[in-house]
Design a protein around this motif. Structure first.
Motif, PDB file in Angstrom:
ATOM      1  N   GLU A 163     -20.561  41.468 -83.177  1.00  0.00           N
ATOM      2  CA  GLU A 163     -19.484  41.931 -82.926  1.00  0.00           C
ATOM      3  C   GLU A 163     -18.931  43.184 -84.155  1.00  0.00           C
ATOM      4  OE1 GLU A 163     -17.798  43.484 -80.006  1.00  0.00           O
ATOM      5  OE2 GLU A 163     -19.312  41.971 -78.633  1.00  0.00           O
ATOM      6  N   ALA A 164     -19.261  42.829 -85.707  1.00  0.00           N
ATOM      7  CA  ALA A 164     -18.770  43.418 -86.840  1.00  0.00           C
ATOM      8  C   ALA A 164     -19.835  44.684 -86.813  1.00  0.00           C
ATOM      9  CB  ALA A 164     -19.080  42.186 -88.093  1.00  0.00           C
ATOM     10  N   LYS A 165     -21.025  44.685 -86.164  1.00  0.00           N
ATOM     11  CA  LYS A 165     -21.547  46.437 -86.154  1.00  0.00           C
ATOM     12  C   LYS A 165     -20.638  47.167 -85.674  1.00  0.00           C
ATOM     13  CE  LYS A 165     -25.843  44.926 -85.411  1.00  0.00           C
ATOM     14  NZ  LYS A 165     -26.221  43.369 -86.180  1.00  0.00           N
TER      15      LYS A 165
ATOM     16  N   GLY B 199      -7.974  31.856 -88.565  1.00  0.00           N
ATOM     17  CA  GLY B 199      -8.449  31.239 -90.279  1.00  0.00           C
ATOM     18  C   GLY B 199     -10.152  31.418 -89.920  1.00  0.00           C
ATOM     19  N   TYR B 200     -10.686  32.197 -88.081  1.00  0.00           N
ATOM     20  CA  TYR B 200     -12.286  31.952 -88.154  1.00  0.00           C
ATOM     21  C   TYR B 200     -12.565  33.462 -87.828  1.00  0.00           C
ATOM     22  CZ  TYR B 200     -16.063  30.455 -86.196  1.00  0.00           C
ATOM     23  OH  TYR B 200     -17.900  29.938 -85.760  1.00  0.00           O
ATOM     24  N   ARG B 201     -13.056  34.192 -88.991  1.00  0.00           N
ATOM     25  CA  ARG B 201     -12.910  35.825 -89.177  1.00  0.00           C
ATOM     26  C   ARG B 201     -14.082  36.065 -89.574  1.00  0.00           C
ATOM     27  NH1 ARG B 201      -6.626  37.226 -90.811  1.00  0.00           N
ATOM     28  NH2 ARG B 201      -7.247  36.001 -91.861  1.00  0.00           N
ATOM     29  N   CYS B 202     -14.517  37.773 -89.581  1.00  0.00           N
ATOM     30  CA  CYS B 202     -15.427  38.135 -90.161  1.00  0.00           C
ATOM     31  C   CYS B 202     -15.166  39.405 -90.646  1.00  0.00           C
ATOM     32  CB  CYS B 202     -17.094  38.492 -89.148  1.00  0.00           C
ATOM     33  SG  CYS B 202     -18.165  38.960 -89.611  1.00  0.00           S
TER      34      CYS B 202
ATOM     35  N   GLY C 221      -5.427  50.699 -91.665  1.00  0.00           N
ATOM     36  CA  GLY C 221      -6.383  51.539 -90.629  1.00  0.00           C
ATOM     37  C   GLY C 221      -7.865  51.065 -90.311  1.00  0.00           C
ATOM     38  N   PHE C 222      -7.615  50.069 -90.955  1.00  0.00           N
ATOM     39  CA  PHE C 222      -9.447  49.191 -90.248  1.00  0.00           C
ATOM     40  C   PHE C 222     -10.003  48.792 -88.944  1.00  0.00           C
ATOM     41  CE2 PHE C 222      -9.624  49.124 -94.782  1.00  0.00           C
ATOM     42  CZ  PHE C 222     -10.492  50.033 -95.242  1.00  0.00           C
ATOM     43  N   ARG C 223     -10.523  48.962 -88.478  1.00  0.00           N
ATOM     44  CA  ARG C 223     -11.075  48.550 -86.994  1.00  0.00           C
ATOM     45  C   ARG C 223     -10.968  46.933 -86.937  1.00  0.00           C
ATOM     46  NH1 ARG C 223     -16.289  51.280 -86.767  1.00  0.00           N
ATOM     47  NH2 ARG C 223     -16.376  50.280 -88.135  1.00  0.00           N
ATOM     48  N   ILE C 224      -9.833  47.126 -86.058  1.00  0.00           N
ATOM     49  CA  ILE C 224     -10.386  45.354 -85.390  1.00  0.00           C
ATOM     50  C   ILE C 224     -10.346  44.546 -84.180  1.00  0.00           C
ATOM     51  CG2 ILE C 224      -8.194  43.443 -85.684  1.00  0.00           C
ATOM     52  CD1 ILE C 224      -6.576  44.472 -87.819  1.00  0.00           C
ATOM     53  N   LYS C 225     -11.591  44.052 -84.099  1.00  0.00           N
ATOM     54  CA  LYS C 225     -11.399  42.729 -82.656  1.00  0.00           C
ATOM     55  C   LYS C 225     -10.949  41.700 -82.587  1.00  0.00           C
ATOM     56  CE  LYS C 225     -14.414  43.332 -79.255  1.00  0.00           C
ATOM     57  NZ  LYS C 225     -15.107  43.943 -77.921  1.00  0.00           N
TER      58      LYS C 225
END
Ligand SMILES: Nc1nc2c(ncn2[C@@H]2O[C@H](COP(=O)(O)OP(=O)(O)OP(=O)(O)O)[C@@H](O)[C@H]2O)c(=O)[nH]1
Ligand SMILES: [Mg+2]
Length: 232
Positions: free
Chosen positions: A108-110, A158-161, A193-197
């Motif tokens: 998803e980080a793509k 706390g589980y994130r990329c 303003g970064f994109r978060i999913k």
């Protein structure tokens, strides 16, 4: 190929850390692992030191002096960025965050700058947790959504990329010494303003070792969110 790094803050995780690293390395041998240990009295450091001899991409830091989830996390982020990581993942080292979700986070980080492993969206959840603990966790999250923003469902995961760009935009600005680093980092990145999913994960209650969370820490985190909202 992008360089992926995983930051694992540890305090007294002797019973969990070897299994966490084994599961990560089984599937992602090329990814770097940064273990930031705050001189755990239970010998976590020694266990990781022995494992790291067999790999050239496991990096171990022993912090001395004041301990803290936030201090250790920020240290790990700085180190991973300094070593040229494109994607930086943080996760707990107590098996609550199962490494099986790592590939989903990276996929998803793509398209996003931050990908959160979320308990509170469809498909997510918690297993093995006592009812009371689940209620506290949900209420704390609802409160944080009111204060910090409704667009995020799991503020305390706390589980994130992170994409390098998102983390490097705020890393020098991290102030939390304790677990409130989790909300602080996300709030500051979101504000820029970064994109978060969010993607669903099942959170497993730790089976071994002990939690470092207590009511004092919980209330400090809840008050800190108001400070964040007003002064950041
Ligand atoms: N280096 C370092 N790591 C810490 C510290 N406190 C907690 N950690 C680590 O941060 C992660 C999360 O801590 P936990 O104690 O599991 O807290 P939690 O996940 O919020 O609470 P539980 O769900 O009850 O386990 C684990 O990998 C801990 O070992 C600390 O003071 N220093
Ligand atoms: Mg935990």
């Amino acid at each position: 190929m992008e360089k992926v790094s995983i930051v694992l803050p540890t305090y007294n995780e002797a019973e969990n850390i070897a299994e966490v690293i084994r599961l990560i390395k089984n599937n992602h041998p090329e990814w770097s692992v940064f273990v930031i240990d705050d001189s755990s009295p239970d010998g976590t450091f020694k266990i990781v030191e022995d494992i790291s001899k067999k790999f050239d991409n496991i990096f171990l830091v022993k912090r001395e002096g004041e301990r803290g989830r936030g201090l250790a996390g920020a240290y790990g982020f700085e180190l991973a960025l300094k070593q040229g990581s494109d994607l930086i993942i943080e996760m707990d080292a107590d098996m609550s965050h199962h490494p099986r979700y790592l590939k989903d986070l990276v996929r998803e980080a793509k398209d996003f700058d931050v990908v959160i492993g979320s308990r509170y969206i469809k498909g997510g959840g918690e297993e093995g947790r006592a009812f009371g603990r689940r209620v506290i966790s949900r209420m704390a999250n609802l409160y944080l959504r009111c204060v910090l923003g409704f667009s995020v469902y799991d503020w305390t995961s706390g589980y994130r990329c992170f994409q390098r760009s998102a983390l490097s935009a705020i890393v020098s600005d991290i102030r939390s010494k304790g677990p409130s680093i989790v909300e602080e980092v996300l709030f500051k990145i979101k504000k820029k303003g970064f994109r978060i999913k969010e993607i669903p994960i099942i959170f497993f209650e730790r089976e071994k070792g002990t939690s470092k969370l207590n009511f004092r820490i919980l209330f400090r985190t809840l008050f800190y969110s108001i400070y964040l909202r007003i002064f950041s």
